[in-house]
Design a protein around this motif. Sequence first.
Motif, mmCIF file in Angstrom:
data_model
loop_
_atom_site.group_PDB
_atom_site.id
_atom_site.type_symbol
_atom_site.label_atom_id
_atom_site.label_comp_id
_atom_site.label_asym_id
_atom_site.label_seq_id
_atom_site.Cartn_x
_atom_site.Cartn_y
_atom_site.Cartn_z
ATOM 1 N N GLY A 1 14.679 1.411 10.319
ATOM 2 C CA GLY A 1 13.685 0.340 10.465
ATOM 3 C C GLY A 1 13.667 -0.220 11.871
ATOM 4 N N LEU A 2 14.848 -0.414 12.456
ATOM 5 C CA LEU A 2 14.917 -0.928 13.830
ATOM 6 C C LEU A 2 14.325 0.070 14.825
ATOM 7 C CD1 LEU A 2 18.457 -2.595 13.865
ATOM 8 C CD2 LEU A 2 16.238 -3.738 13.992
ATOM 9 N N ILE A 3 14.628 1.337 14.673
ATOM 10 C CA ILE A 3 14.087 2.363 15.568
ATOM 11 C C ILE A 3 12.570 2.439 15.418
ATOM 12 C CG2 ILE A 3 14.013 4.847 16.027
ATOM 13 C CD1 ILE A 3 17.032 4.881 15.262
ATOM 14 N N ALA A 4 12.084 2.440 14.183
ATOM 15 C CA ALA A 4 10.639 2.495 13.939
ATOM 16 C C ALA A 4 9.949 1.266 14.519
ATOM 17 C CB ALA A 4 10.355 2.617 12.443
ATOM 18 N N GLY A 5 10.537 0.091 14.362
ATOM 19 C CA GLY A 5 9.969 -1.145 14.907
ATOM 20 C C GLY A 5 9.892 -1.105 16.425
ATOM 21 N N ALA A 6 10.964 -0.594 17.053
ATOM 22 C CA ALA A 6 10.977 -0.489 18.515
ATOM 23 C C ALA A 6 9.902 0.477 18.996
ATOM 24 C CB ALA A 6 12.354 -0.037 18.996
ATOM 25 N N LEU A 7 9.721 1.580 18.277
ATOM 26 C CA LEU A 7 8.679 2.538 18.648
ATOM 27 C C LEU A 7 7.287 1.927 18.503
ATOM 28 C CD1 LEU A 7 10.099 5.842 17.136
ATOM 29 C CD2 LEU A 7 9.876 5.252 19.553
ATOM 30 N N VAL A 8 7.062 1.161 17.445
ATOM 31 C CA VAL A 8 5.760 0.511 17.244
ATOM 32 C C VAL A 8 5.489 -0.487 18.359
ATOM 33 C CG1 VAL A 8 4.503 -1.101 15.745
ATOM 34 C CG2 VAL A 8 5.667 0.883 14.753
#
Length: 150
Positions: free
Chosen positions: A12-19
């Motif tokens: 979730g943190l990685i996906a949020g950073a990518l977004v």
Amino acid sequence: MGALILSAKKIGLIAGALVIAFAAYMIVNVVWKGAVPTIGMEKGEPRVVNLVTGEFKAETKDGQEIEAYRWDPGTIFVEKGEAVQLNIFGVNGQEHPFYIEGTDIKGTVQQGKETVVDVKFDKEGIYRLICSTHADTSTNGPMIAYIVVD
């Protein structure tokens, strides 16, 4: 060797950073194109810059009245080769004879009237709009605006 273990929280943190990174990229490179005029400009029309004459008055501790005349705004930025129309409205002072240093442009701004000056600078540099009546502190100046051409 340890196995790469990704928990749902890490994913979730990685996906949020990518977004967030993608959104920042889109804003900077697609949506935001830099400074844009706040009024419509027809293609080929000169950019209009409005200026006014202004006066500051004050009284010193010993009761002496002092004043200074100014162009407002005091600095204008234009592109080399850009057609610009300076609309200068006289607010304070009866009249302000002026010239633009480094050019043949001269004129006079009168109180309550607008003076229109069409300019186009072919060389980069800083050009001074100088009121010849208020050229230095002895004549309640300097009344100088700077036209920065780049």
